[in-house]
Design an enzyme around this catalytic site. Sequence first.
Site, PDB file in Angstrom:
ATOM      1  N   ASP A  68      -2.001  11.223   1.279  1.00 28.70           N
ATOM      2  CA  ASP A  68      -1.614  12.501   0.679  1.00 28.70           C
ATOM      3  C   ASP A  68      -2.666  12.929  -0.347  1.00 28.70           C
ATOM      4  OD1 ASP A  68       0.176  14.626   0.390  1.00 28.70           O
ATOM      5  OD2 ASP A  68       1.870  13.244   0.563  1.00 28.70           O
ATOM      6  N   GLY A  69      -2.554  14.169  -0.785  1.00 34.27           N
ATOM      7  CA  GLY A  69      -3.320  14.661  -1.932  1.00 34.27           C
ATOM      8  C   GLY A  69      -4.834  14.496  -1.820  1.00 34.27           C
ATOM      9  N   GLY A  71      -6.786  11.809  -1.922  1.00 33.48           N
ATOM     10  CA  GLY A  71      -7.268  10.745  -1.035  1.00 33.48           C
ATOM     11  C   GLY A  71      -7.316  11.195   0.415  1.00 33.48           C
ATOM     12  N   ASP A 116       1.192  -1.995  -0.294  1.00 35.46           N
ATOM     13  CA  ASP A 116       1.698  -1.392  -1.513  1.00 35.46           C
ATOM     14  C   ASP A 116       0.904  -2.014  -2.668  1.00 35.46           C
ATOM     15  OD1 ASP A 116       3.054  -0.452  -3.693  1.00 35.46           O
ATOM     16  OD2 ASP A 116       5.020  -0.581  -2.720  1.00 35.46           O
ATOM     17  N   SER A 196      -9.958  10.541 -14.566  1.00 30.01           N
ATOM     18  CA  SER A 196      -9.267  11.802 -14.885  1.00 30.01           C
ATOM     19  C   SER A 196      -9.734  12.299 -16.244  1.00 30.01           C
ATOM     20  CB  SER A 196      -7.758  11.555 -14.941  1.00 30.01           C
ATOM     21  OG  SER A 196      -7.080  12.664 -15.474  1.00 30.01           O
ATOM     22  N   TYR A 209      -0.445   6.459 -18.563  1.00 26.77           N
ATOM     23  CA  TYR A 209      -1.325   7.022 -17.530  1.00 26.77           C
ATOM     24  C   TYR A 209      -2.734   7.247 -18.087  1.00 26.77           C
ATOM     25  CZ  TYR A 209      -3.309  10.284 -14.133  1.00 26.77           C
ATOM     26  OH  TYR A 209      -4.139  10.890 -13.226  1.00 26.77           O
ATOM     27  N   LYS A 213      -6.461   5.600 -16.980  1.00 28.41           N
ATOM     28  CA  LYS A 213      -7.590   6.417 -16.514  1.00 28.41           C
ATOM     29  C   LYS A 213      -8.831   6.182 -17.397  1.00 28.41           C
ATOM     30  CE  LYS A 213      -6.007   7.692 -12.845  1.00 28.41           C
ATOM     31  NZ  LYS A 213      -6.689   7.465 -11.585  1.00 28.41           N
TER      32      LYS A 213
HETATM   33  N1  NAP Z   1      -3.390  15.565  -9.119  1.00 32.53           N
HETATM   34  C1  NAP Z   1      -3.997  15.636 -10.281  1.00 32.53           C
HETATM   35  O1  NAP Z   1      -3.795  16.580 -11.068  1.00 32.53           O
HETATM   36  C2  NAP Z   1      -4.991  14.586 -10.680  1.00 32.53           C
HETATM   37  C3  NAP Z   1      -5.832  14.843 -11.785  1.00 32.53           C
HETATM   38  C4  NAP Z   1      -6.733  13.882 -12.177  1.00 32.53           C
HETATM   39  C5  NAP Z   1      -6.837  12.691 -11.486  1.00 32.53           C
HETATM   40  N2  NAP Z   1      -6.007  12.463 -10.425  1.00 32.53           N
HETATM   41  C6  NAP Z   1      -6.138  11.180  -9.746  1.00 32.53           C
HETATM   42  O2  NAP Z   1      -6.412  11.396  -8.380  1.00 32.53           O
HETATM   43  C7  NAP Z   1      -5.885  10.306  -7.604  1.00 32.53           C
HETATM   44  C8  NAP Z   1      -5.051  10.860  -6.461  1.00 32.53           C
HETATM   45  O3  NAP Z   1      -3.999  11.630  -7.017  1.00 32.53           O
HETATM   46  P1  NAP Z   1      -3.162  12.675  -6.153  1.00 32.53           P
HETATM   47  O4  NAP Z   1      -2.849  13.791  -7.068  1.00 32.53           O
HETATM   48  O5  NAP Z   1      -3.838  12.928  -4.870  1.00 32.53           O
HETATM   49  O6  NAP Z   1      -1.827  11.829  -5.933  1.00 32.53           O
HETATM   50  P2  NAP Z   1      -0.697  11.990  -4.781  1.00 32.53           P
HETATM   51  O7  NAP Z   1      -0.748  13.330  -4.160  1.00 32.53           O
HETATM   52  O8  NAP Z   1       0.545  11.529  -5.444  1.00 32.53           O
HETATM   53  O9  NAP Z   1      -1.162  10.926  -3.687  1.00 32.53           O
HETATM   54  C9  NAP Z   1      -1.210   9.580  -4.018  1.00 32.53           C
HETATM   55  C10 NAP Z   1      -1.575   8.763  -2.802  1.00 32.53           C
HETATM   56  O10 NAP Z   1      -1.575   7.379  -3.186  1.00 32.53           O
HETATM   57  C11 NAP Z   1      -0.632   6.672  -2.390  1.00 32.53           C
HETATM   58  N3  NAP Z   1       0.043   5.668  -3.194  1.00 32.53           N
HETATM   59  C12 NAP Z   1       0.761   5.868  -4.320  1.00 32.53           C
HETATM   60  N4  NAP Z   1       1.244   4.702  -4.767  1.00 32.53           N
HETATM   61  C13 NAP Z   1       0.828   3.753  -3.898  1.00 32.53           C
HETATM   62  C14 NAP Z   1       1.003   2.358  -3.810  1.00 32.53           C
HETATM   63  N5  NAP Z   1       1.736   1.708  -4.704  1.00 32.53           N
HETATM   64  N6  NAP Z   1       0.427   1.685  -2.805  1.00 32.53           N
HETATM   65  C15 NAP Z   1      -0.299   2.335  -1.874  1.00 32.53           C
HETATM   66  N7  NAP Z   1      -0.505   3.660  -1.900  1.00 32.53           N
HETATM   67  C16 NAP Z   1       0.053   4.366  -2.894  1.00 32.53           C
HETATM   68  C17 NAP Z   1       0.355   7.716  -1.933  1.00 32.53           C
HETATM   69  O11 NAP Z   1       1.009   7.229  -0.783  1.00 32.53           O
HETATM   70  P3  NAP Z   1       2.406   7.836  -0.259  1.00 32.53           P
HETATM   71  O12 NAP Z   1       2.002   8.879   0.693  1.00 32.53           O
HETATM   72  O13 NAP Z   1       3.107   6.711   0.374  1.00 32.53           O
HETATM   73  O14 NAP Z   1       3.119   8.382  -1.449  1.00 32.53           O
HETATM   74  C18 NAP Z   1      -0.563   8.900  -1.666  1.00 32.53           C
HETATM   75  O15 NAP Z   1      -1.236   8.767  -0.459  1.00 32.53           O
HETATM   76  C19 NAP Z   1      -5.098   9.426  -8.581  1.00 32.53           C
HETATM   77  O16 NAP Z   1      -5.887   8.335  -8.965  1.00 32.53           O
HETATM   78  C20 NAP Z   1      -4.865  10.340  -9.761  1.00 32.53           C
HETATM   79  O17 NAP Z   1      -4.711   9.632 -10.946  1.00 32.53           O
HETATM   80  C21 NAP Z   1      -5.097  13.365 -10.001  1.00 32.53           C
END
Ligand code: NAP
Length: 328
Positions: A68-69, A71, A116, A196, A209, A213
């Site tokens: 998702d997201g 990644g 996980d 982040s 959090y 980061k």
């Molecule tokens: N979104 C933002 O505003 C933002 C800003 C700055 C930095 N970031 C960083 O960017 C990265 C990605 O964030 P995102 O926003 O794309 O998050 P997201 O949409 O919540 O996606 C997270 C991904 O990680 C997987 N995941 C979560 N927990 C897991 C676990 N315990 N074991 C294996 N896989 C797991 C999820 O799998 P499932 O599909 O099973 O849930 C999903 O594929 C993170 O490191 C976050 O801190 C995000």
Amino acid sequence: MACHEFLLGLGDFEYVLTVVGLLYVAKVVLQGLWETINGVRAHFWSRLWDKRLVDTYGKWAVVTGCSDGIGKEYAKELAKRGMNIVLISRTLEKLQKVSSEIVQEYGVETEVVQVDFIDGRPIYEDIGKHLQDKEIGILVNNVGVMLSHPMEFELASEKDIWSHVNVNVASVPAMTKLILPGMLLRGKGAVINIASIAGCYPIPLMGIYAATKAFVDYFSQALEWEYRGSGITVQTITPAYVSTNMTKFSELIHKPSVFIPTAPTFVSSAINTLGYARRSSGYWAHGIQVYLVENFLNSWIFMYGNYMWNSLLLRNMKKNQAYQDFQY
Ligand SMILES: NC(=O)c1ccc[n+]([C@@H]2O[C@H](COP(=O)([O-])OP(=O)(O)OC[C@H]3O[C@@H](n4cnc5c(N)ncnc54)[C@H](OP(=O)(O)O)[C@@H]3O)[C@@H](O)[C@H]2O)c1
């Protein structure tokens, strides 16, 4: 009046103050200019060049948290550029769906690894088996979790604590330890660590959090320094808000805008900065935010501002929930 005549006309104290002021202005202007040149190079100039990722780094890319997201978009963008992808994430059905989308759209190979990251140390043996005999060119340490919404620390659960430690912190050095030796043997490769803007200073109501980061940011920058000249590129990405599941608790930070890109917009920009910036926000509008935060705010102002902002997000979230409950 010429500048030196103006300075000579001042008293001693005024003279010292004026020189200090001029030096400060010069520092701000030069720093701003330097950051602007670097920003243009990373976010715009880099787009003009075709990147041969397979030749430069290797055949396979590994992306953690790729169902998702951000990644998921990294996995797709890397596949679009011809790389085979090892998809590592938690939910098998979502992994299989992303895998078949990638195979169909880009005709590359994929391998799915369901783990996980909360489980910590034991999972890395299994991951290692899947990576054996593969030329891993790029590792994207993306997987991350955040509290479901801003909250005081006492309200965070045990699971919140261990998931932040095992997913956000431990996965980054543990995955790097698995993959870096092979890259060093081949003398090429890239490690992209997703930190982040939240790691720049402490953030009240999101303390755990932000602290995780900061770890990723510091670890990644140190790693980059250690492996300069080895053929390995280490890049730190410090995004601000991106519209993903992570930000869906409040429409204020989930609704896409110039400052809140969708994951595809963010990643199509961030991927171009690889090889052009050692540490980057990944996206031009976030670059402006990181520059302002790191150069014009101190930690007290940042913490105060974020405490107020997170309190507002919390109130907004509760108001929306109350509205939805009322509808039913
Ligand atoms: N979104 C933002 O505003 C933002 C800003 C700055 C930095 N970031 C960083 O960017 C990265 C990605 O964030 P995102 O926003 O794309 O998050 P997201 O949409 O919540 O996606 C997270 C991904 O990680 C997987 N995941 C979560 N927990 C897991 C676990 N315990 N074991 C294996 N896989 C797991 C999820 O799998 P499932 O599909 O099973 O849930 C999903 O594929 C993170 O490191 C976050 O801190 C995000």
